[in-house]
Write an enzyme that holds these catalytic residues in place. Structure first.
Site, short mmCIF file in Angstrom:
data_model
loop_
_atom_site.label_atom_id
_atom_site.label_comp_id
_atom_site.label_asym_id
_atom_site.label_seq_id
_atom_site.Cartn_x
_atom_site.Cartn_y
_atom_site.Cartn_z
N LYS A 119 0.91 -1.11 0.04
CA LYS A 119 -0.08 -0.06 0.06
C LYS A 119 0.79 1.26 0.04
O LYS A 119 1.83 1.27 0.69
CB LYS A 119 -0.90 0.00 1.32
N SER A 194 -9.71 1.20 3.23
CA SER A 194 -8.98 1.99 2.46
C SER A 194 -7.67 1.30 1.56
O SER A 194 -7.15 1.73 0.89
CB SER A 194 -8.21 3.20 3.45
N SER A 218 -10.17 -1.43 6.97
CA SER A 218 -9.45 -1.02 5.70
C SER A 218 -8.56 -2.04 5.20
O SER A 218 -8.15 -2.03 4.11
CB SER A 218 -8.61 0.43 5.83
#
Length: 532
Positions: A119, A194, A218
């Site tokens: 990420k 997310s 997330s």
């Protein structure tokens, strides 16, 4: 930034194929049409198979990395899930690992040669670290995040960085730098957030193991939406140093970092490879707790008089605030039915415990500065607030600027709720006295629930059995909104997810229990096998 990303796509060899201009809603079948059989064979393999082949030299890290660069690039073109590929870095690392294996006749570590996706807001030395804010574009990480250093020591290859939403606080993935990331099973839907870039990438098998972060879903939301496993470890189990975010250092709301994988074994090897390196020696806030592997230490679950492992599962199908959509309810009911006949598994109903109050507390504690840091990072560039940023900040009725004593008092309320919930947990159908029984129980919940230590179980795409509940009377405005969202055709091909919850610092028990449950249910240990 999009031009830079496209340049990294162009640097991959052989060239990443362009998808057709007219795309189906479900793009998961396109890789098999557009990529070579060798690339498909490698990228479809579960994490544990790849690690075995890499450790023995059956597959080279160069071949595996090249395959995942190809498939990740195609996934990026199909779903907009990448911020960049790292072909030169990744292939140089892969060559080093191949040479190491040839020279030393043994792998470098538990993750030898395995490509891992990351990420974007997890810092990577000398690369952009914008965390989804336009004004932060151009900030460069001075060093690798601690978790990357540990994975590197275990032999990992970092080859792809993935998208996240503005403010890192959406259960969708969109920002004003890269645009909207979509779900590969149905591109009209979100991949979640997310860590939605990770979810979409793994859903298209452009990665077999990736790194996400999580506060209130997330990791779990993208894993659920994209048909893969996700694991939210207990806080202070894995290192967080070297990440970029607003309000970094907050102690009243604690984020965690954790894995997403196409196999449950991938979750295990990720956790073990980091914890075995004693990360608490480098980040002193972490709990010095070794990884307890059931394969070497015996079962972590309670044993009965017959010596067999026993499992009590509480089932929470509805939190009393918002009723889940029909596919989720069917998924829970079907899995429960498969487990109920096993003599070593006890199924009990788990009544919800004041979930509306849990949301009030957490949504009040998200931004005790009144959203000042988030707004400052957004306003610095003049970029617009996206709708879900408005939802969690400007439209959040529980958000206000607080004094330090007010934060203390609300944190006290938070801790009391945790204690009250624990007592509620302990009280549910306890047929035997003592903490051993309570410690051996787990909770199967619907996908909106958030607690420590979760694994997503993907069951089946939506089918004709999941029609709208006619005549249902919503219990509140949130329930009405959720009910009206659901139309069978809208969610075509979307995976169904369930979550398994354990107590804090019993992460390993959650994983073992899930293995046990999937075995009993005859569902295998890979989400693609877990069909009902």
């Amino acid at each position: 930034m999009q031009d830079h990303r496209d340049d990294t796509y162009a640097a991959v060899q052989p060239a990443i194929p362009d998808p057709p201009k007219a795309l189906p809603l479900n793009v998961t079948g396109l890789p098999k049409r557009l990529l070579s059989s060798e690339v498909i064979s490698i990228t479809q393999s579960p994490t544990e198979s790849l690690l075995s082949s890499l450790a023995t030299g059956k597959l080279t890290s160069t071949a595996v990395t090249t395959a995942f660069l190809q498939r990740a690039g195609l996934a990026g073109k199909l779903t907009n899930c990448l911020t960049e590929l790292l072909p030169s870095r990744a292939l140089a690392r892969a060559k080093y690992l191949d040479d190491y294996l040839t020279q030393h006749k043994k792998p470098l570590g538990a993750l030898h040669g395995l490509p891992i996706s990351v990420k974007e807001h997890v810092g990577m030395k000398d690369l952009d670290l914008n965390a989804g804010f336009v004004s932060w574009v151009g900030r460069v990480a001075p060093d690798d995040a601690l978790i990357l250093k540990l994975l590197w020591k275990a032999g990992a290859v970092f080859y792809a960085r993935t998208t996240e939403p503005q403010a890192l606080m959406h259960l969708e993935t969109s920002n004003n730098i890269y645009g909207v990331t979509v779900n590969p099973f149905n591109t009209a839907l979100t991949p979640g957030g997310s860590s939605g870039g990770e979810g979409a990438l793994l859903g298209l098998r452009g990665s077999c193991l990736g790194i996400g972060t999580d506060i209130w879903g997330s990791i779990r939301s993208p894993a659920a939406n994209n048909g893969v496993f996700g694991f939210r470890p207990t806080s202070f189990r894995l290192p967080m140093a070297g990440l970029a975010a607003t309000m970094y250092g907050s102690e009243h709301i604690v984020a965690v970092i954790g894995p997403l994988s196409t196999s449950l074994e991938g979750i295990k090897v990720f956790m073990k490879s980091i914890v075995d390196q004693q990360p608490w020696l480098y980040e002193p806030s972490l709990v010095p707790l070794a990884w307890r592997d059931s394969s070497s230490q015996g079962t972590l679950l309670r044993k009965g008089a017959d010596g067999k492992r026993k499992l009590r599962i509480g089932v929470l199908a509805d939190d009393g605030v918002v009723r889940p959509h029909p596919p989720i309810l069917r998924g829970i009911a079907t899995l429960v039915e498969k487990l109920r006949g096993n003599p070593d598994i006890e199924i009990v109903e788990f009544p919800p415990y004041n979930h509306a109050e849990a949301w009030r507390i957490i949504s009040s504690l998200y931004f005790p500065d009144g959203g000042a840091e988030e707004a400052g990072a957004i306003d610095a560039s003049g970029e617009p607030f996206l709708p879900l940023t408005n939802f969690i900040i400007k439209d959040n009725p529980n958000m206000k600027e607080m004094s330090v004593p007010e934060v203390w008092r609300l944190t006290e309320v938070r801790d009391k709720y945790k204690s009250d919930f624990t007592r509620h947990w302990n009280s549910i159908n306890t047929t035997l006295a003592g903490p051993e029984v309570a410690g051996g129980s787990l909770l199967a919940v619907e996908a909106a629930e958030q607690r420590e230590g979760m694994v997503d179980v993907i069951l089946t795409p939506t089918g004709e059995a999941d029609k709208v509940e006619e005549g249902y009377k919503p219990r509140n405005e949130q329930d009405r909104y959720n009910y009206e969202l659901y139309k069978l055709d809208t969610y075509t091909d979307a995976p169904i997810s369930l979550q398994l919850v354990g107590r804090r610092y019993e992460d390993e028990k959650v994983i073992e229990a899930l293995e046990f449950m999937l075995d009993v249910a005859g569902m295998g240990l890979s989400p693609v096998e877990a069909k009902l």
